[in-house]
Design a protein around this motif. Structure first.
Motif, PDB file in Angstrom:
ATOM      1  N   GLY A 112       0.829  -1.200   0.000  1.00 48.99           N
ATOM      2  CA  GLY A 112       0.000   0.000   0.000  1.00 48.99           C
ATOM      3  C   GLY A 112       0.856   1.240   0.000  1.00 48.99           C
ATOM      4  O   GLY A 112       2.042   1.207   0.367  1.00 48.99           O
ATOM      5  N   SER A 113       0.280   2.349  -0.406  1.00 48.46           N
ATOM      6  CA  SER A 113       1.009   3.607  -0.419  1.00 48.46           C
ATOM      7  C   SER A 113       0.034   4.767  -0.287  1.00 48.46           C
ATOM      8  O   SER A 113      -1.152   4.641  -0.617  1.00 48.46           O
ATOM      9  CB  SER A 113       1.845   3.755  -1.694  1.00 48.46           C
ATOM     10  OG  SER A 113       1.000   3.831  -2.831  1.00 48.46           O
ATOM     11  N   LEU A 114       0.546   5.872   0.212  1.00 47.01           N
ATOM     12  CA  LEU A 114      -0.213   7.106   0.341  1.00 47.01           C
ATOM     13  C   LEU A 114       0.708   8.256  -0.010  1.00 47.01           C
ATOM     14  O   LEU A 114       1.873   8.281   0.417  1.00 47.01           O
ATOM     15  CB  LEU A 114      -0.761   7.260   1.760  1.00 47.01           C
ATOM     16  CG  LEU A 114      -1.641   8.493   2.034  1.00 47.01           C
ATOM     17  CD1 LEU A 114      -2.716   8.161   3.055  1.00 47.01           C
ATOM     18  CD2 LEU A 114      -0.802   9.662   2.570  1.00 47.01           C
ATOM     19  N   PHE A 115       0.193   9.208  -0.780  1.00 45.58           N
ATOM     20  CA  PHE A 115       0.995  10.366  -1.134  1.00 45.58           C
ATOM     21  C   PHE A 115       0.136  11.619  -1.049  1.00 45.58           C
ATOM     22  O   PHE A 115      -1.092  11.568  -1.219  1.00 45.58           O
ATOM     23  CB  PHE A 115       1.579  10.221  -2.547  1.00 45.58           C
ATOM     24  CG  PHE A 115       0.548  10.288  -3.638  1.00 45.58           C
ATOM     25  CD1 PHE A 115       0.190  11.501  -4.209  1.00 45.58           C
ATOM     26  CD2 PHE A 115      -0.064   9.140  -4.095  1.00 45.58           C
ATOM     27  CE1 PHE A 115      -0.764  11.568  -5.206  1.00 45.58           C
ATOM     28  CE2 PHE A 115      -1.025   9.194  -5.099  1.00 45.58           C
ATOM     29  CZ  PHE A 115      -1.376  10.416  -5.653  1.00 45.58           C
ATOM     30  N   LEU A 154       4.138   7.665   1.885  1.00 43.09           N
ATOM     31  CA  LEU A 154       4.142   6.608   2.871  1.00 43.09           C
ATOM     32  C   LEU A 154       3.960   5.272   2.152  1.00 43.09           C
ATOM     33  O   LEU A 154       3.071   5.136   1.296  1.00 43.09           O
ATOM     34  CB  LEU A 154       3.028   6.800   3.902  1.00 43.09           C
ATOM     35  CG  LEU A 154       3.089   8.066   4.763  1.00 43.09           C
ATOM     36  CD1 LEU A 154       2.344   9.216   4.091  1.00 43.09           C
ATOM     37  CD2 LEU A 154       2.500   7.810   6.145  1.00 43.09           C
ATOM     38  N   PHE A 155       4.789   4.293   2.499  1.00 36.38           N
ATOM     39  CA  PHE A 155       4.755   2.991   1.850  1.00 36.38           C
ATOM     40  C   PHE A 155       4.601   1.889   2.895  1.00 36.38           C
ATOM     41  O   PHE A 155       5.196   1.958   3.982  1.00 36.38           O
ATOM     42  CB  PHE A 155       6.044   2.749   1.057  1.00 36.38           C
ATOM     43  CG  PHE A 155       6.330   3.792   0.017  1.00 36.38           C
ATOM     44  CD1 PHE A 155       5.765   3.713  -1.236  1.00 36.38           C
ATOM     45  CD2 PHE A 155       7.167   4.857   0.311  1.00 36.38           C
ATOM     46  CE1 PHE A 155       6.025   4.678  -2.196  1.00 36.38           C
ATOM     47  CE2 PHE A 155       7.436   5.823  -0.640  1.00 36.38           C
ATOM     48  CZ  PHE A 155       6.870   5.733  -1.902  1.00 36.38           C
ATOM     49  N   PHE A 158       6.906  -0.309   7.306  1.00 34.85           N
ATOM     50  CA  PHE A 158       6.224   0.936   6.941  1.00 34.85           C
ATOM     51  C   PHE A 158       7.289   2.023   6.850  1.00 34.85           C
ATOM     52  O   PHE A 158       8.094   2.199   7.755  1.00 34.85           O
ATOM     53  CB  PHE A 158       5.181   1.297   8.009  1.00 34.85           C
ATOM     54  CG  PHE A 158       4.415   2.547   7.716  1.00 34.85           C
ATOM     55  CD1 PHE A 158       3.318   2.537   6.880  1.00 34.85           C
ATOM     56  CD2 PHE A 158       4.790   3.750   8.291  1.00 34.85           C
ATOM     57  CE1 PHE A 158       2.605   3.694   6.614  1.00 34.85           C
ATOM     58  CE2 PHE A 158       4.098   4.909   8.038  1.00 34.85           C
ATOM     59  CZ  PHE A 158       2.994   4.886   7.191  1.00 34.85           C
ATOM     60  N   ASP A 159       7.302   2.722   5.727  1.00 34.82           N
ATOM     61  CA  ASP A 159       8.317   3.756   5.495  1.00 34.82           C
ATOM     62  C   ASP A 159       7.604   5.069   5.172  1.00 34.82           C
ATOM     63  O   ASP A 159       6.729   5.106   4.296  1.00 34.82           O
ATOM     64  CB  ASP A 159       9.232   3.355   4.343  1.00 34.82           C
ATOM     65  CG  ASP A 159      10.492   4.212   4.289  1.00 34.82           C
ATOM     66  OD1 ASP A 159      10.511   5.276   4.930  1.00 34.82           O
ATOM     67  OD2 ASP A 159      11.444   3.817   3.602  1.00 34.82           O
ATOM     68  N   ALA A 160       7.980   6.123   5.891  1.00 38.18           N
ATOM     69  CA  ALA A 160       7.372   7.445   5.693  1.00 38.18           C
ATOM     70  C   ALA A 160       8.456   8.432   5.285  1.00 38.18           C
ATOM     71  O   ALA A 160       9.521   8.509   5.921  1.00 38.18           O
ATOM     72  CB  ALA A 160       6.685   7.921   6.966  1.00 38.18           C
ATOM     73  N   ASN A 161       8.170   9.186   4.236  1.00 39.85           N
ATOM     74  CA  ASN A 161       9.087  10.201   3.738  1.00 39.85           C
ATOM     75  C   ASN A 161       8.316  11.504   3.542  1.00 39.85           C
ATOM     76  O   ASN A 161       7.130  11.495   3.191  1.00 39.85           O
ATOM     77  CB  ASN A 161       9.704   9.769   2.406  1.00 39.85           C
ATOM     78  CG  ASN A 161      10.313   8.387   2.482  1.00 39.85           C
ATOM     79  OD1 ASN A 161      11.319   8.188   3.137  1.00 39.85           O
ATOM     80  ND2 ASN A 161       9.687   7.419   1.816  1.00 39.85           N
ATOM     81  N   ALA A 162       8.993  12.621   3.757  1.00 42.47           N
ATOM     82  CA  ALA A 162       8.344  13.923   3.613  1.00 42.47           C
ATOM     83  C   ALA A 162       9.357  14.944   3.126  1.00 42.47           C
ATOM     84  O   ALA A 162      10.580  14.765   3.270  1.00 42.47           O
ATOM     85  CB  ALA A 162       7.737  14.375   4.942  1.00 42.47           C
ATOM     86  N   HIS A 163       8.829  16.022   2.552  1.00 43.02           N
ATOM     87  CA  HIS A 163       9.693  17.112   2.113  1.00 43.02           C
ATOM     88  C   HIS A 163       8.932  18.421   2.236  1.00 43.02           C
ATOM     89  O   HIS A 163       7.697  18.461   2.196  1.00 43.02           O
ATOM     90  CB  HIS A 163      10.160  16.895   0.672  1.00 43.02           C
ATOM     91  CG  HIS A 163       9.055  17.001  -0.337  1.00 43.02           C
ATOM     92  ND1 HIS A 163       8.272  15.933  -0.707  1.00 43.02           N
ATOM     93  CD2 HIS A 163       8.575  18.068  -1.056  1.00 43.02           C
ATOM     94  CE1 HIS A 163       7.377  16.309  -1.595  1.00 43.02           C
ATOM     95  NE2 HIS A 163       7.539  17.608  -1.824  1.00 43.02           N
ATOM     96  N   ILE A 164       9.702  19.501   2.376  1.00 39.23           N
ATOM     97  CA  ILE A 164       9.145  20.847   2.415  1.00 39.23           C
ATOM     98  C   ILE A 164      10.109  21.771   1.690  1.00 39.23           C
ATOM     99  O   ILE A 164      11.333  21.553   1.712  1.00 39.23           O
ATOM    100  CB  ILE A 164       8.910  21.315   3.871  1.00 39.23           C
ATOM    101  CG1 ILE A 164       8.153  22.638   3.888  1.00 39.23           C
ATOM    102  CG2 ILE A 164      10.216  21.408   4.633  1.00 39.23           C
ATOM    103  CD1 ILE A 164       7.682  23.045   5.270  1.00 39.23           C
TER     104      ILE A 164
END
Length: 599
Positions: free
Chosen positions: A497-500, A515-516, A548-554
């Motif tokens: 699953g994934s969420l963006f 998020l993966f 579960f892997d979460a990545n973010a950027h700003i």
């Protein structure tokens, strides 16, 4: 007056009688002479004619049109003549009307476009990234692009005995020429990758053995391709590409692919014909790690020639493609060949405008596998692989997609796939009797295990455009596997699953997240023996936990040319296992800047 009229009438009647009598006498005389001439001997005698009634004609009275009488009545009303006059009064005025002026619409200035940009950043643990891209126009019909991408890390991963540095650098360049009837172009690319077979836990081997291991692997790639496409022609396109791939242990691979396509009108439909030739050959210096000795090496050479006719039918609410994929496969190394027939049918139907669209299909093909392709998927494979094509018998699927709301879209799909010789990554056996140049025989590399696999899949996806500045998407996929060998489908998860999300915060700030989720998988750890038969090896099934892997950027746009960014990877700081014995880096923070300019 009346007397004269009567006299005239009397004279008229007398005249009529005389005329009638004369006519009768004349007629009788003629008749007598005629009879006498015809036969003088026949005598019929004389006859007497008596007039019993006289002819009495009448004359109708004549009517005369009466004239309109004149009226002389004194009580008839007479029209009175009316005179109209305007009584105007002068008024003093100082008002002067102004000319009308249209309201001006404030235009949004068009964005300033630059043909080049450069980006660079750094962070922990010793991570470095750099990008460069430029697109130049030579004239109105031609131009070229150049791109450079680099990522590397020099940091250590906890609990790992060997170095775990990596580096990936890729260069792309292309030239495009556009003419009136056709376009053509040339692409050149090159790549260097550095990885380590670091999948050994602390304490698994003595310090002397660990220090003697050369775990570094280098991959190199160089390729060139040319393509051409035509307009308003039966010939649609053609592409020829060649790639050379090799590594630091004398493994090498060549691959050449040619594709072309034609389209012909058939009544109101289109008959498309695609053809391809795919050739791959290579060599590994060392044999499989199941063997006690590294010799002999492994050679492979596979050729595919295919043709795929397809009839395209389009309607107002449907699209249908009816085709077949014919492939001739030849294993030149083993002098083995086969002819394959695959379905190539797809269809879609619009049930309710954009609210619900049904689609489905049944497709298959002979998939050309390669060393380069396996490294792209798993860089920790050993240079001792068996390269075979995958017979994808069919992939049948049916789905429903559409737009529930103006800002909400969905997609659901169910599929069933049957594949022969499906490549599955599995841990190589630990074989310390080997003396290969590189240290990949300590149970810290992967082989490709081929199995016949049937897969049931269910997929679902939602995409939401909350507003112009905020988008959100989520998807999930479930698989159920069945293998011919009754083994688990090695390293294939049952659930993913994934969420963006992306958010534009005003004119300057922007942010996003990914998020993966990957479900649990199974692998096999084994120890080789002198027999060389995997079925006799000591083995243990290894279960890899889900992760579960979460990545973010700003980011912040300082102006049209300069912007700054901050990225975070593996925010949960979880050293999960992507592959067996291969934990990933924990929390990573990287900051950098991007500059746009004209070059």
């Amino acid at each position: 007056m009346k007397t004269e009229k009567r006299t005239l009438m009397k004279e008229f009647r007398m005249y009529k009688k005389i005329c009638l009598l004369g006519a009768m006498v004349f007629g009788c005389g003629q008749f007598a002479f005629a009879q006498e001439d015809e036969n003088e001997d026949d005598d019929i005698g004389t006859e007497t004619v008596t007039v019993t009634k006289a002819y009495t004609p009448t004359i109708n009275d004549a009517f005369k049109i009466k004239s309109t009488p004149n009226l002389n009545d004194s009580i008839v009303l007479q029209k009175k003549k009316i005179e109209y006059n305007i009584f105007s009064v002068p008024v003093a005025s100082t008002f002067t009307p102004a000319k009308g002026k249209a309201s001006a619409v404030q235009k949004t200035p068009p964005p300033v476009l630059y043909n080049s940009y450069a980006s660079a950043g750094g962070g922990n643990p010793a991570n470095v990234m750099a990008k460069f891209y430029t697109s130049r126009t030579i004239d109105r019909e031609s131009g070229y692009t150049i791109g450079l991408d680099h990522n590397s890390s020099r940091g250590d991963i906890d609990g790992v005995a060997l170095d775990n540095v990596f580096s990936n650098t890729k260069l792309d360049a292309s030239y495009v020429k556009r003419d009136r009837d056709y376009d053509w172009g040339v692409d050149v690319d090159a790549q260097h990758q550095l990885y380590n077979w670091y999948g050994i836990e602390n304490g698994a081997f003595t310090e002397a053995i660990v220090n003697s291991i050369d775990e570094r692997q280098n991959y190199y790639m160089a390729g060139v391709s040319g393509q051409i496409s035509a307009e308003d022609s039966y010939f649609e396109n053609a592409k020829l590409q060649y790639r050379r791939f090799w590594d630091a242990v004398k493994s090498g691979e060549n691959r050449a692919v040619f594709n072309t396509g034609f389209a012909f009108p058939v009544a109101d439909e289109v008959l498309a014909i695609k053809a391809n030739v795919d050739f791959v050959n290579g060599k590994f210096e060392n044999s499989s790690l199941n063997n006690a000795d590294s010799q002999p090496g492994i050679d492979y050479s596979n050729l595919q020639v295919g043709i795929s006719p397809n009839l395209r039918m389009l309607g107002d609410d449907f699209a249908l493609n009816l085709g077949v994929n014919l492939v001739y496969g030849l294993d030149l190394e083993n002098s083995d060949s086969n002819f394959y027939i695959y379905p190539a049918v797809t269809a879609s139907y619009n049930l309710m405008d954009e609210l619900a669209i049904v689609y489905g299909g049944v497709q298959g093909g002979l998939v050309q596998n390669s060393y380069y392709g396996y490294v792209e998927e798993n860089p920790y494979v050993s240079p001792t692989l068996s390269i075979q094509p995958t017979d994808k018998q069919y992939d049948g699927y049916v789905g429903l997609k559409g737009q529930l709301l103006p800002n909400l879209s969905y997609n659901v799909k169910a599929s069933y796939t049957a594949e022969n010789r499906k490549p599955l990554f599995k841990l190589n056996p630990q074989n310390t009797t080997r003396d290969d140049e590189k240290g990949y025989f300590y149970g810290n590399s992967f082989e490709v295990f081929y199995d016949d696999l049937k897969t049931i899949g269910v997929f679902g996806e939602l995409n939401v455009d909350v507003n112009r500045n905020f988008t959100l998407g989520v998807n999930a996929q479930y698989f159920n596997y069945s293998t011919e060998t009754d083994n688990p489908a090695w390293n294939l998860p049952e659930l993913t699953g994934s969420l963006f999300m992306d958010y534009q915060i005003g004119e300057k700030w922007y942010a996003g997240a990914n998020l993966f989720y990957v479900g649990s998988r199974e692998d096999l750890a084994s120890i080789a023996n002198a027999s060389g038969l995997p079925s006799t090896f000591d083995f243990e099934i290894v279960e890899l936990d889900s992760y579960f892997d979460a990545n973010a950027h700003i980011g912040y746009r300082w102006n049209d040319q300069l912007s700054f960014f901050l990225k975070a990877a593996n925010i949960a700081n979880n050293n999960y296992l992507r592959w067996a014995n291969y934990p990933v880096q924990g929390l990573q923070i990287l900051a950098g800047a991007t500059y746009k300019f004209d070059f």
